[in-house]
Write a protein that holds these residues in place. Structure first.
Motif, mmCIF file in Angstrom:
data_model
loop_
_atom_site.group_PDB
_atom_site.id
_atom_site.type_symbol
_atom_site.label_atom_id
_atom_site.label_comp_id
_atom_site.label_asym_id
_atom_site.label_seq_id
_atom_site.Cartn_x
_atom_site.Cartn_y
_atom_site.Cartn_z
ATOM 1 N N ASN B 240 16.464 0.521 3.337
ATOM 2 C CA ASN B 240 16.948 0.760 4.579
ATOM 3 C C ASN B 240 16.882 2.147 4.837
ATOM 4 O O ASN B 240 16.966 2.923 5.558
ATOM 5 C CB ASN B 240 18.482 0.328 4.679
ATOM 6 C CG ASN B 240 18.666 0.839 6.499
ATOM 7 O OD1 ASN B 240 18.357 0.784 7.480
ATOM 8 N ND2 ASN B 240 20.066 1.161 6.119
ATOM 9 N N PRO B 241 15.167 2.435 5.707
ATOM 10 C CA PRO B 241 14.738 3.593 5.582
ATOM 11 C C PRO B 241 15.394 3.986 6.902
ATOM 12 O O PRO B 241 15.652 3.615 8.118
ATOM 13 C CB PRO B 241 12.869 3.324 5.022
ATOM 14 C CG PRO B 241 12.900 2.085 5.869
ATOM 15 C CD PRO B 241 14.133 1.167 4.780
ATOM 16 N N GLU B 244 11.173 6.721 10.758
ATOM 17 C CA GLU B 244 9.792 6.405 11.052
ATOM 18 C C GLU B 244 8.891 6.264 10.207
ATOM 19 O O GLU B 244 7.981 5.400 9.910
ATOM 20 C CB GLU B 244 9.673 6.995 12.087
ATOM 21 C CG GLU B 244 9.033 5.761 13.281
ATOM 22 C CD GLU B 244 9.457 4.439 13.318
ATOM 23 O OE1 GLU B 244 8.956 3.252 13.465
ATOM 24 O OE2 GLU B 244 10.972 4.796 13.693
ATOM 25 N N THR B 246 8.924 6.973 7.072
ATOM 26 C CA THR B 246 8.959 6.450 6.087
ATOM 27 C C THR B 246 9.342 4.995 5.732
ATOM 28 O O THR B 246 8.257 4.171 4.999
ATOM 29 C CB THR B 246 10.394 6.841 5.215
ATOM 30 O OG1 THR B 246 11.198 8.488 5.640
ATOM 31 C CG2 THR B 246 10.724 6.165 3.532
ATOM 32 N N LYS B 247 9.296 4.305 7.122
ATOM 33 C CA LYS B 247 9.617 2.456 7.038
ATOM 34 C C LYS B 247 7.500 2.188 7.507
ATOM 35 O O LYS B 247 7.467 1.278 6.884
ATOM 36 C CB LYS B 247 9.613 2.443 8.695
ATOM 37 C CG LYS B 247 11.770 2.358 9.093
ATOM 38 C CD LYS B 247 12.068 2.179 10.207
ATOM 39 C CE LYS B 247 12.935 2.631 10.042
ATOM 40 N NZ LYS B 247 14.157 2.411 11.628
ATOM 41 N N ASN B 248 7.182 3.871 8.004
ATOM 42 C CA ASN B 248 5.943 3.569 8.041
ATOM 43 C C ASN B 248 5.360 2.861 7.187
ATOM 44 O O ASN B 248 4.427 2.380 6.621
ATOM 45 C CB ASN B 248 4.970 4.413 9.199
ATOM 46 C CG ASN B 248 4.220 4.118 10.392
ATOM 47 O OD1 ASN B 248 4.463 2.774 10.727
ATOM 48 N ND2 ASN B 248 4.387 4.727 10.962
ATOM 49 N N SER B 251 6.074 -0.016 4.741
ATOM 50 C CA SER B 251 5.561 -1.212 5.124
ATOM 51 C C SER B 251 4.136 -1.444 4.907
ATOM 52 O O SER B 251 3.640 -2.272 4.682
ATOM 53 C CB SER B 251 5.538 -1.078 6.816
ATOM 54 O OG SER B 251 4.801 0.243 7.178
#
Lengths: 292, 254
Positions: B240-241, B244, B246-248, B251
């Motif tokens: 659950n990052p 933004e 980190t999410k990028n 992924s």
């Protein structure tokens, strides 16, 4: 496994008529030269045979060998020292090394040898210590007298080795640069000092790169010893054969004698170098040590 | 004994005009395993190298086990350490490199005992005994006399780990230890690192192995462009990052 069927290509091999012609021409010219030389009185082969193993010549060939070995020994040690100094983090050591290489690589070896020969006329003595501070005749320091008797052999060795050290330093430097910087980092991360890193990690690995060109330098040094007459040292092979011919008024056979001995030594050195290079070129992979 | 093994306060580091670390602050507790992740060029390797003073920091304070690294603070002023003092600090900090950096002219055993013999000045016979034990621990008891060139990447990296452990460090730094390995050799190195973590070693691991981070790490720090973007428990960040960036990144690597 079934043997694959051998199929050979049947073709007329490419001819090289010009190669054959040139080789023939050179071979004939060579034979003609040898036949001519064997009769030509100026070569005086009888004298050549007489002096080739003359005790004076053999002794002087020994002096040439001694000069080569001694000069290369000191040049190698000094070369490593200056190369390591050049890489040290200490700017004073770096500058001293740079200056040394600049001077000794930048002036002719013959001129340097003359200078070293004149050392005793420039400086009558060398005194290391505190000047003008003495009690009766006891000085605080060390006193070297430079007389005309200071061994010319060792002056020649000093002159040759200092000049050669500048070249060796550059060879060693190239070897040190070729060692991956990760090696120094790994050693540093273990807590090794800079000097231990050089001594146990970097220099042993640089040796593989240093040794082949060093062989070249030995061969070069053997021939450069003929310049020691500038010191003036006159016991080496070239000076001695020239001395003899000064008495006999017959220089050519003695030049041939000197060349024969130089060629004999360089041939031996070349054979040695061949085996050394073969040994150090074995991949980069050292052999697995025999398990006990 | 300090509760904190590593304490970094506002670390800045530039190479010329290129600022690589723009104020890194983080702490690593004794016995903690921290994974540093992030895109290449984010400064994570540089930060790791600052911890054992392979790189010099431009500003900030960096402490290992309560001791300032590379400097001594006296009356509010920093004094540079002597090379011998800086070397002594590195003895307590093990480092494992991406390219192993084994000494190619020494066999596996001599690699492992190099530090013992040349730094700790331990008798070679005693050091060899210790070296054999360490190589046994990383599963290479049968490769003592092999030179690095005759070992696989995974075996080389295990020798490198044993070489660092020989100095009995209180902190181990791993700089992408599996990035140079063939995929099938990654596991054997991670296994050694897992057992090392289980033994209570404090470790900072720069890695792209998210599985290892999830399974072994106590904390995860995501760095990008010279700053810490996000940090916390690995399970949480990976699942659950919040940021933004980190999410990028996740992924792309998960």
């Amino acid at each position: 496994m079934p043997q694959p069927k051998k199929v050979s290509i049947e073709a007329v091999p490419l001819r090289h008529p010009y190669r054959v012609a040139v080789a023939l021409f050179l071979a004939l010219s060579g034979i003609a030269f040898v036949i001519d030389a064997s009769h030509r009185s100026a070569y005086d082969w009888k004298a050549f045979g007489k002096y080739l193993f003359d005790p004076r010549v053999i002794k002087s060939a020994g002096v040439t060998l001694e000069l080569t070995i001694a000069a290369m020994f000191f040049a190698f040690i000094l070369g490593i020292t200056f190369a390591v100094m050049r890489r040290s983090p200490n700017p004073i050591l770096q500058s001293v090394s740079w200056l040394f290489i600049w001077i000794f690589r930048g002036t002719p070896v013959y001129v340097q040898l003359v200078f070293w020969g004149l050392l005793s006329t420039i400086y009558h003595s060398i005194f290391i210590g505190i000047p003008d501070l003495h009690y009766h005749h006891f000085y605080l320091g060390v006193h070297f007298a430079l007389s005309q008797n200071t061994s010319l052999f060792w002056i020649a060795v000093i002159g040759l080795s200092l000049n050669e050290a500048a070249y060796m330093a550059e060879i060693v430097r190239a070897g040190l640069l070729a060692v991956d910087s990760g090696q120094e980092e790994a050693a540093a991360s273990l807590g090794m000092s800079w000097w231990s890193t050089m001594r146990y990690i970097v220099i042993p690995q640089a040796m593989r790169i240093i040794i082949p060109p060093s062989g070249n330098e030995i061969i070069s040094m053997l021939k450069t010893t003929s310049l020691v007459t500038a010191v003036p040292l006159v016991t080496d092979l070239y000076a001695r054969t020239r001395d003899i011919s000064d008495e006999t008024y017959n220089p050519i056979p003695l030049l041939l004698v000197a060349c024969t001995w130089y060629l004999f030594f360089t041939t031996i050195l070349m054979i040695g170098q061949y085996f050394l290079e073969k040994r150090f070129a074995r991949g980069h992979r050292p052999m697995i040590a025999m398990s006990s | 004994m300090s509760e904190l093994m590593v304490e970094a306060i506002d670390i800045h580091k530039s190479f010329g005009s290129n600022e690589v670390l723009k104020g890194i602050s983080l702490t690593v507790k004794r016995g903690e395993v921290m994974c540093l992740v992030g895109p290449s060029g984010s400064g994570k390797s540089t930060f790791l190298r600052c911890i054992n003073h392979l790189e010099r920091i431009n500003s900030g304070r960096l402490k290992v086990d309560g001791t300032l690294i590379g400097y001594r603070e006296h009356n509010g002023k920093l004094h540079e350490l002597k090379p011998s003092e800086a070397s002594a600090q590195r003895v307590g900090i093990g480092m494992v490199f991406q390219k192993f950096n084994l000494f190619p002219h020494l066999n596996a055993l001599d690699n492992v005992i190099a530090g013992l013999v040349h730094v700790k000045k331990i008798d070679k016979k005693i050091a060899e005994k210790e070296g054999i034990e360490l190589l046994t621990r990383v599963g290479l008891a049968d490769k003592l006399e092999h030179f690095p060139a005759h070992l696989s990447g995974g075996q080389q990296q295990r020798v490198a780990i044993a070489r660092s452990l020989a100095m009995q460090p209180k902190l181990m730094l791993f700089d992408e230890p599996t990035s140079a390995l063939d995929p099938e050799l990654v596991g054997e190195v991670l296994d050694v690192m897992k057992s090392l973590a289980a033994s209570g070693m404090t470790m900072i691991v720069v890695t792209h192995e998210m599985g290892f981070a999830r399974e072994v790490a106590d904390s995860l720090v995501f760095m990008d462009a010279g700053v810490v973007v996000e940090s916390g428990a690995p399970q949480e960040i990976l699942a659950n990052p919040q940021q933004e960036r980190t999410k990028n990144f996740l992924s792309k690597v998960l």
